[in-house]
Enzyme design. Structure first.
Site, PDB file in Angstrom:
ATOM      1  N   GLY A  62     -32.105 -66.947 -66.224  1.00  0.00           N
ATOM      2  CA  GLY A  62     -32.073 -65.972 -67.313  1.00  0.00           C
ATOM      3  C   GLY A  62     -31.276 -66.506 -68.485  1.00  0.00           C
ATOM      4  O   GLY A  62     -31.237 -67.712 -68.751  1.00  0.00           O
ATOM      5  N   SER A  63     -30.600 -65.581 -69.168  1.00  0.00           N
ATOM      6  CA  SER A  63     -30.033 -65.900 -70.482  1.00  0.00           C
ATOM      7  C   SER A  63     -29.018 -67.037 -70.474  1.00  0.00           C
ATOM      8  O   SER A  63     -28.759 -67.637 -71.521  1.00  0.00           O
ATOM      9  CB  SER A  63     -29.379 -64.653 -71.072  1.00  0.00           C
ATOM     10  OG  SER A  63     -30.304 -63.589 -71.051  1.00  0.00           O
TER      11      SER A  63
END
Lengths: 603, 137
Positions: free
Chosen positions: A322-323
């Site tokens: 993810g981020s």
């Protein structure tokens, strides 16, 4: 009266008397001597024949038999090396134990008088042994009864128990020394250490990976034994000395490891997560200081729960980062000169790429005027796609690979996963954008941490490792080979991205990660994850570096399927603050004492 | 008779070699013979030999006894050493267990102690206190 009765002539008597009293005649004497000589000669012949037979013909066999009856062979146990932490605290050590063995044939004919009572055979031996071994006499009797030359009576008994058994002097009861492995810290770092099997060789974890070094080589000694068990001086002796194993010093700091285990256990319980990991590495050396998980096996008793046998999930579980992977996108964009921290973007809530793939931000918002720094700090997906779409696909892939995605780190643990990084040619229309913000690829917690350590180390990637050094049996210490280093991005790029990450903590999604007195740079992450049963879940994470002005440690906190909140900034960042703060104190890292000079996030 | 004949013939000197000395009368010639050697006593020699033999035997015996005694002593010391090693082992195991962070934390909590916050740092350059919030109060 003058003898007239028997006038015998004395001169006649003497010689005749002498002839009679002179005993046997010469011939008789001669014969007697001959008989004697022959008898003695015969006797001597018999003797010398027997002598030749014994000494010459049978000699070697008889001597060997006699020697065999005196010879005894003892195994010389090679001590398994210890495992210690970075401070030299013992994580794993070996202690002496004994396996008690019985020769049933000898026991059958054994008897002894103890305190006026006569004990004989298996039943008697069992009666004597039962209280010492804390066992049932009837069961013991069954074990001892039979005509086998070798059975185990008890395994892994304490030395003092064997001492007590030996004092009973039961013929046919012997023991062999074995080593038992003890982990004094309980389950501390249990998933890393692993354990040893019944034979004493490493079954899993570090114990298995470094088994060749730790094990050493057992030896044996064969010598002539006197009645008291002492060695007969000057007798036959042949020894192969045992070579003890080397002791390994790990990079783990047991205090920090304990803190990390505590923190992740508590947070997983508090958030209702399925599981979680914390990984902490030293930025400059690549040393793993802590690798903790919500569920840890106790190596002293691995059989207690087979669900904990998987080893360290920080290297074996893969998830979509993810981020946190946006760091790589930013580093690539800055390094290739596409953007600088001040570049300005109009960031919408929804963004559609030229190939009709639509991406959304995590929170609905009106159009934002963000700089590159702001996009990272606010963790905007759309902004990241707008920046990253100008990086050629192969370059995107190469940067991900250079930061270590898709390949094993080579850490000294079994079952390490490489994660999944498809070739750029295999990316479909959506994946080629998704990889920009950490979806469509999978990593381990260690790989994800390594990215941040690389940025914090001036763009130099140091291979993460667990072995700090080796201690030989003679006490000499050899530091491990320095880990391999590769320059992934330029020091300038690394510094820029690090400063951008500081904004994420200072005024972005990761504010809960702040540590009083220290500047922190980091990044939150929330990614969709698919559980093994196909249900969709969430991986929430925070990965950060402290102190930002002179990075010492990189720490990742990853939670799988938290129920209370799905945001890494909410569930993971506070744990980062707690654990990293503790570690900085523990490692004696001075507070920052400087104010960050951050890039603007908006325009 | 022969003596008489010899005596009669005596004045006649025949120049022939004769075993009889010419000048000497018929008297056996005397030679100096060495006295028979005194039979010397063998006792010291035999005693010396026996002494050497006895000493050698005794030395071997003593040496063997010493060796055997040494073997017993070695065994006793080995046993003692093993016992001490075991004691050391169990004590260090106990110490390691007591040093374990989890155990220390448990003990400290039982004593009513609290985990320490972050450390305060006094910077000598400007005399400021860094780090811990609320430190130095």
């Amino acid at each position: 009266m003058p003898g007239t009765s028997a006038p015998r002539v004395p001169t006649q008597r003497g010689p005749r008397r002498a002839a009679v009293a002179g005993g046997p005649s010469i011939t008789l004497l001669n014969r007697r001597r001959t008989v004697l000589v022959v008898a003695v000669a015969l006797l001597l012949t018999v003797f010398s024949g027997r002598l030749v037979w014994l000494q010459g013909v049978q000699g070697q066999a008889v001597a060997a038999e006699a020697l065999q009856s005196r010879l005894t062979t003892a195994q010389l146990v090679a001590a398994r090396g210890q495992i210690t932490d970075a401070e030299g605290e013992v994580l794993a050590t070996s202690v002496d134990r004994y396996d008690i063995e019985a020769n049933q044939q000898l026991i059958r004919t054994w008897s002894a008088k103890v305190d006026g009572t006569t004990y004989t055979g298996a039943a008697g031996a069992a009666q004597l042994l039962a209280p010492v071994l804390d066992a049932n006499a009837a069961e013991l009797g069954a074990t001892l009864d039979g005509d086998r030359g070798f059975v185990y009576v008890a395994k892994n008994v304490l030395p003092e128990v064997w001492q007590a058994v030996a004092e009973l002097r039961i013929n046919g009861i012997t023991a062999s020394q074995v080593a038992d492995r003890v982990y004094p810290n309980g389950n501390l770092a249990g998933n890393l250490l692993g354990w040893v099997d019944a034979e004493g060789s490493g079954a899993t974890g570090v114990e298995a990976v470094l088994d060749d070094e730790l094990a050493g080589t057992p030896g044996s000694t064969t010598y002539e034994r006197g009645r008291g068990g002492q060695q007969i001086p000057g007798g036959y002796q042949e020894s192969t000395p045992a070579v003890d194993g080397r002791s390994v010093q790990l990079t783990i700091n047991s205090d920090i490891q304990w803190k990390a285990q505590q923190a992740i256990e508590q947070q997983v319980a508090a958030t209702g997560s399925d599981s979680g990991t914390i990984v902490m590495t030293s930025v400059t050396t690549g040393e793993v200081l802590a690798m903790a998980e919500s569920r840890t096996v106790d190596p002293n008793d691995p059989g207690a729960d087979s669900a904990l046998w998987g080893g360290s999930s920080a290297v074996s579980d893969v998830f979509e980062p993810g981020s946190t992977a946006k760091i790589i996108t930013m580093a690539a964009a800055v390094e290739t000169g596409l953007v600088d921290p001040y570049s300005q973007f109009e960031v919408p809530y929804q963004y559609t790429t030229p190939n009709n793939q639509t991406f959304k931000d995590s929170h609905e918002h009106a159009g934002l005027r963000l700089t590159t720094t702001g996009i990272l700090a606010e963790s905007s997906n759309t902004g990241t796609v707008m920046i990253g779409q100008n990086i050629p696909e192969q370059v995107r892939h190469d940067y991900l690979a250079k930061f270590g995605f898709g390949q094993k780190t080579g850490i000294e643990l079994p079952a390490e996963q490489s994660g999944r990084l498809w070739d750029a040619d295999d990316w479909d229309g959506r994946t080629k954008y998704a990889v920009l913000f950490g979806q469509g690829l999978s990593v381990t917690a260690l790989q994800a941490t390594d990215v941040f350590a690389t940025i914090a180390n001036g763009g130099v990637r140091v291979t993460p490792h667990l072995v700090k050094g080796w201690t030989e049996p003679d006490g000499t210490y050899t530091p491990a080979q320095p880990a391999e280093t590769t320059q992934v991005v330029s020091p300038e790029t690394a510094q820029t991205v690090l400063t951008m990450m500081e904004s994420a903590v200072d005024e972005g999604t990761g504010s809960a990660a702040a540590i009083p007195g220290y500047r922190v740079a980091g990044k939150t992450g929330t990614a969709q994850a698919w559980a093994a049963d196909g249900t969709q879940g969430i991986t929430a994470s925070f990965i950060g570096v402290a102190p930002a002005d002179d990075p010492a440690i990189a720490v990742s906190v990853v939670l799988h399927n938290p129920r209370t909140s799905e945001w890494g900034g909410t569930v993971a960042a506070p744990v980062f603050s707690e654990v990293a703060g503790y570690a900085l104190t523990e490692l004696g890292v001075a507070p920052s004492g400087t104010q960050p000079e951050l890039f603007p996030t908006t325009w | 008779m022969s003596a008489e004949q010899a005596a009669a013939r005596a004045p006649r000197v025949h120049p022939r070699p004769s075993a009889a000395p010419s000048a000497a009368p018929a008297r056996p010639r005397l030679r100096l013979v060495r006295p028979p050697a005194q039979a010397r006593t063998h006792v010291p020699f035999v005693v010396t030999c026996m002494a050497i033999l006895a000493a050698a035997l005794l030395a071997a015996l003593l040496l063997n006894t010493q060796l055997a005694a040494g073997a017993y002593a070695t065994r006793t010391m080995d046993l003692r050493l093993a016992e001490l090693a075991r004691t050391e082992q169990s004590l260090s195991a106990e110490l390691d267990a007591n040093k374990a962070p989890a155990h220390l934390a448990e003990q400290a909590t039982a004593l009513g102690m609290q985990p320490a916050g972050s450390t305060a740092w006094l910077r000598l350059a400007d005399g400021t206190v860094q780090g811990a919030t609320g430190a130095g109060q």
